[in-house]
Design an enzyme around this catalytic site. Structure first.
Site, mmCIF file in Angstrom:
data_model
loop_
_atom_site.group_PDB
_atom_site.id
_atom_site.type_symbol
_atom_site.label_atom_id
_atom_site.label_comp_id
_atom_site.label_asym_id
_atom_site.label_seq_id
_atom_site.Cartn_x
_atom_site.Cartn_y
_atom_site.Cartn_z
ATOM 1 N N GLU A 38 0.853 -1.195 0.000
ATOM 2 C CA GLU A 38 0.000 0.000 0.000
ATOM 3 C C GLU A 38 0.896 1.256 0.000
ATOM 4 O O GLU A 38 1.945 1.259 0.646
ATOM 5 C CB GLU A 38 -0.845 -0.037 1.287
ATOM 6 N N LYS A 109 -9.621 2.222 -1.706
ATOM 7 C CA LYS A 109 -9.793 1.581 -0.385
ATOM 8 C C LYS A 109 -11.125 1.967 0.253
ATOM 9 O O LYS A 109 -11.402 3.155 0.470
ATOM 10 C CB LYS A 109 -8.630 1.979 0.514
ATOM 11 N N CYS A 142 -5.106 -3.220 2.722
ATOM 12 C CA CYS A 142 -4.832 -3.252 4.155
ATOM 13 C C CYS A 142 -6.070 -3.485 5.020
ATOM 14 O O CYS A 142 -6.603 -4.566 5.056
ATOM 15 C CB CYS A 142 -4.070 -1.995 4.556
HETATM 16 C C1 ACM Z 1 -3.926 0.147 7.249
HETATM 17 O O1 ACM Z 1 -5.062 -0.008 6.791
HETATM 18 N N1 ACM Z 1 -2.978 0.744 6.541
HETATM 19 C C2 ACM Z 1 -3.580 -0.348 8.584
#
Ligand code: ACM
Length: 267
Positions: A38, A109, A142
């Site tokens: 990420e 995301k 993530c």
């Molecule tokens: C995250 O979502 N970067 C912990």
């Protein structure tokens, strides 16, 4: 298919150095698909939304996509990588999938973690599945890991492999992804970063241990906590098409959505 995971520690704010670092893995990036962490071109610990805006790039069209696209073309592989995305006034924590012929797909995301809620807009792409050769591939980023619904939607849409760029700081994900893989019968490549970032706000210690898990929940490869390197494993993604758990149990078609209403109800 060759599946390569690339774990390293980006330097905050030095996009040129990070892209050079990624390009340094070129020998490991040949054929199949490679997954990077990420926000791997910028680092993680932004001081605010304005700082994200200074680094965010268009997808496609930005410099990071150009360099990653060159690597994909030269290596004849698909690349998945996390980069901050700008779309008009919107800023997203995104993951791009770039093909060897230059097509791009983007995932934004959905579940933002901690300070990310101040830095980014929540993703609006939903969970989409893309063709990579014969296989179907989806992306998560993530903290999406903690919502089983996200991986489930990808499985229902036919994903055989979930590419999961990460900047993990909590200790649970690597173990939890074994369950996500079993309960959906998919492969999952969780690719985390290493190192620590502290820039005046909260500090972040990233947990490494990037891994590939198969549909039986077996860890095929796992890197160390502090190892910066790439590793490749050969995976037979057709295994993820078999959803038969026993003679009388089909994983997805035996579900009981009539009993699951609360899961999709808006609270
Ligand atoms: C995250 O979502 N970067 C912990």
């Amino acid at each position: 298919m060759k599946l390569t995971i690339v774990q390293f520690a980006p330097v905050f704010g030095d996009v040129d150095a990070n892209l050079e670092r990624i390009s340094g893995f070129a020998e490991d990036l040949a054929g199949g698909i490679a997954v990077l962490p990420e926000l791997c071109t910028t680092g993680y610990a932004f001081e605010g939304r304005e700082e994200v805006a200074a680094f965010a790039e268009k997808i496609p069209g930005g410099r990071s996509c150009e360099i990653l696209g060159g690597l994909a073309r030269e290596g004849g592989l698909h690349i998945v990588a996390g980069i901050p995305e700008r779309d008009g006034t919107h800023l997203y924590n995104s993951s791009v999938l770039i093909s060897p012929t230059g097509e791009t797909a983007v995932y934004r995301k959905a579940h933002l973690f901690l300070e990310e809620k101040s830095w980014f807009d929540p993703g609006d792409t939903g969970f989409t599945v893309h063709r990579v050769g014969e296989a179907r591939v989806g992306m998560l980023i993530c903290f999406d890991w903690i919502y089983p619904e996200a991986a489930r939607v990808l499985a229902l849409r036919g994903a055989q492999l979930i590419c999961h760029p990460a900047n993990l700081v909590l200790p649970y994900c690597q173990d939890a992804m074994k369950t996500r893989a079993i309960e959906n019968r998919v492969f999952i490549a969780t690719v985390n970063r290493t190192g620590r970032e502290e820039r005046g706000g909260p500090w972040y210690e990233f947990t490494g241990r990037s891994q590939v898990v198969n549909p039986k929940g077996e860890v095929l490869i796992r890197l160390g906590e502090d190892e910066d390197r790439a590793e490749t494993v050969e995976v037979d993604l057709a295994q993820a098409l078999d959803k038969k758990m026993t003679e009388r149990n089909q994983l997805l078609s035996d579900r009981r959505p009539d009993l699951y209403g609360e899961i999709t109800a808006v609270k």
